[in-house]
Motif scaffolding. Structure first.
Motif, PDB file in Angstrom:
ATOM      1  N   SER A  28       0.827  -1.211   0.000  1.00 37.55           N
ATOM      2  CA  SER A  28       0.000   0.000   0.000  1.00 37.55           C
ATOM      3  C   SER A  28       0.862   1.262   0.000  1.00 37.55           C
ATOM      4  N   VAL A  29       1.949   1.244   0.753  1.00 38.06           N
ATOM      5  CA  VAL A  29       2.861   2.395   0.783  1.00 38.06           C
ATOM      6  C   VAL A  29       3.479   2.608  -0.598  1.00 38.06           C
ATOM      7  N   ASN A  52      -3.478  -1.259 -11.094  1.00 36.21           N
ATOM      8  CA  ASN A  52      -4.811  -1.808 -10.817  1.00 36.21           C
ATOM      9  C   ASN A  52      -4.729  -3.249 -10.336  1.00 36.21           C
ATOM     10  N   ASP A  53      -3.897  -4.052 -10.994  1.00 35.20           N
ATOM     11  CA  ASP A  53      -3.748  -5.449 -10.600  1.00 35.20           C
ATOM     12  C   ASP A  53      -3.198  -5.567  -9.175  1.00 35.20           C
ATOM     13  N   LEU A  54      -2.160  -4.796  -8.875  1.00 38.69           N
ATOM     14  CA  LEU A  54      -1.592  -4.809  -7.520  1.00 38.69           C
ATOM     15  C   LEU A  54      -2.612  -4.364  -6.483  1.00 38.69           C
ATOM     16  N   THR A  55      -3.371  -3.340  -6.820  1.00 36.80           N
ATOM     17  CA  THR A  55      -4.377  -2.824  -5.885  1.00 36.80           C
ATOM     18  C   THR A  55      -5.433  -3.883  -5.591  1.00 36.80           C
ATOM     19  N   ILE A  56      -5.948  -4.521  -6.624  1.00 33.31           N
ATOM     20  CA  ILE A  56      -6.987  -5.546  -6.427  1.00 33.31           C
ATOM     21  C   ILE A  56      -6.428  -6.727  -5.628  1.00 33.31           C
ATOM     22  N   ILE A  57      -5.259  -7.211  -5.996  1.00 35.43           N
ATOM     23  CA  ILE A  57      -4.663  -8.341  -5.269  1.00 35.43           C
ATOM     24  C   ILE A  57      -4.447  -7.972  -3.805  1.00 35.43           C
ATOM     25  N   ASN A  58      -3.929  -6.764  -3.572  1.00 37.37           N
ATOM     26  CA  ASN A  58      -3.684  -6.325  -2.200  1.00 37.37           C
ATOM     27  C   ASN A  58      -4.992  -6.237  -1.410  1.00 37.37           C
ATOM     28  N   ILE A 123      -6.703   3.803  -3.730  1.00 37.76           N
ATOM     29  CA  ILE A 123      -5.479   3.243  -3.154  1.00 37.76           C
ATOM     30  C   ILE A 123      -4.974   4.073  -2.005  1.00 37.76           C
ATOM     31  N   ASP A 124      -5.467   5.313  -1.933  1.00 37.16           N
ATOM     32  CA  ASP A 124      -5.035   6.189  -0.844  1.00 37.16           C
ATOM     33  C   ASP A 124      -5.768   5.892   0.464  1.00 37.16           C
ATOM     34  N   THR A 125      -6.758   5.014   0.402  1.00 38.68           N
ATOM     35  CA  THR A 125      -7.563   4.719   1.588  1.00 38.68           C
ATOM     36  C   THR A 125      -7.096   3.400   2.193  1.00 38.68           C
ATOM     37  N   PRO A 126      -6.267   3.457   3.209  1.00 44.00           N
ATOM     38  CA  PRO A 126      -5.779   2.202   3.802  1.00 44.00           C
ATOM     39  C   PRO A 126      -6.830   1.581   4.724  1.00 44.00           C
ATOM     40  N   LEU A 127      -6.718   0.291   4.883  1.00 43.18           N
ATOM     41  CA  LEU A 127      -7.536  -0.423   5.865  1.00 43.18           C
ATOM     42  C   LEU A 127      -6.592  -0.993   6.889  1.00 43.18           C
ATOM     43  N   ILE A 128      -6.515  -0.332   8.022  1.00 44.12           N
ATOM     44  CA  ILE A 128      -5.589  -0.759   9.066  1.00 44.12           C
ATOM     45  C   ILE A 128      -6.366  -0.963  10.340  1.00 44.12           C
TER      46      ILE A 128
END
Length: 128
Positions: A28-29, A52-58, A123-128
């Protein structure tokens, strides 16, 4: 399996899931840094498709991890309920359910944003 062994096994699962979660935070960083580069007119690290692929997989991995943590908290709640120590575990389980709901919403909005724009949605919205 007795309760002590089960608790120990759950703690190991929690360690593995936490390590995987740290990896998703690092990804995410990197994705956020890629977005900073794009916003400043510099050459990004990834093209749109790769991003997009990295974002979806993450997001998929994060969603699965939230499910795992919810399950772990549920089992700890059940164990502690048998020991008449379930109050704090109940609150942790409820918090896990709320995080699970947030994770599903975040995954859905990310997927829809990418599907509609061919741009990484949030992608700027993390889920922590």
């Amino acid at each position: 399996m007795n309760e002590t062994n089960k608790e120990t096994q759950l703690l190991y699962e929690q360690i593995y899931a936490s390590l995987l979660f740290i990896i998703t935070i690092i990804v995410s960083v990197i994705l956020t840094y890629n977005n900073i580069l794009k916003k400043n007119g510099k050459k990004p690290l990834f093209n749109i498709k790769s991003e997009n692929d990295l974002t979806i997989i993450n997001r998929i991995i994060v969603t699965v991890l939230v499910i795992v943590f919810t399950y772990i908290n549920y089992v700890f709640y059940e164990i502690n309920k048998k020991k008449n120590q379930g109050t704090l575990s109940l609150y942790e389980f409820i918090a896990s359910i709320l995080t699970l709901i947030a994770g599903f919403i975040l995954f859905y909005t990310t997927f829809e944003g990418i599907k509609r724009n061919d741009e990484p949605g949030n992608i700027d919205t993390p889920l922590i």
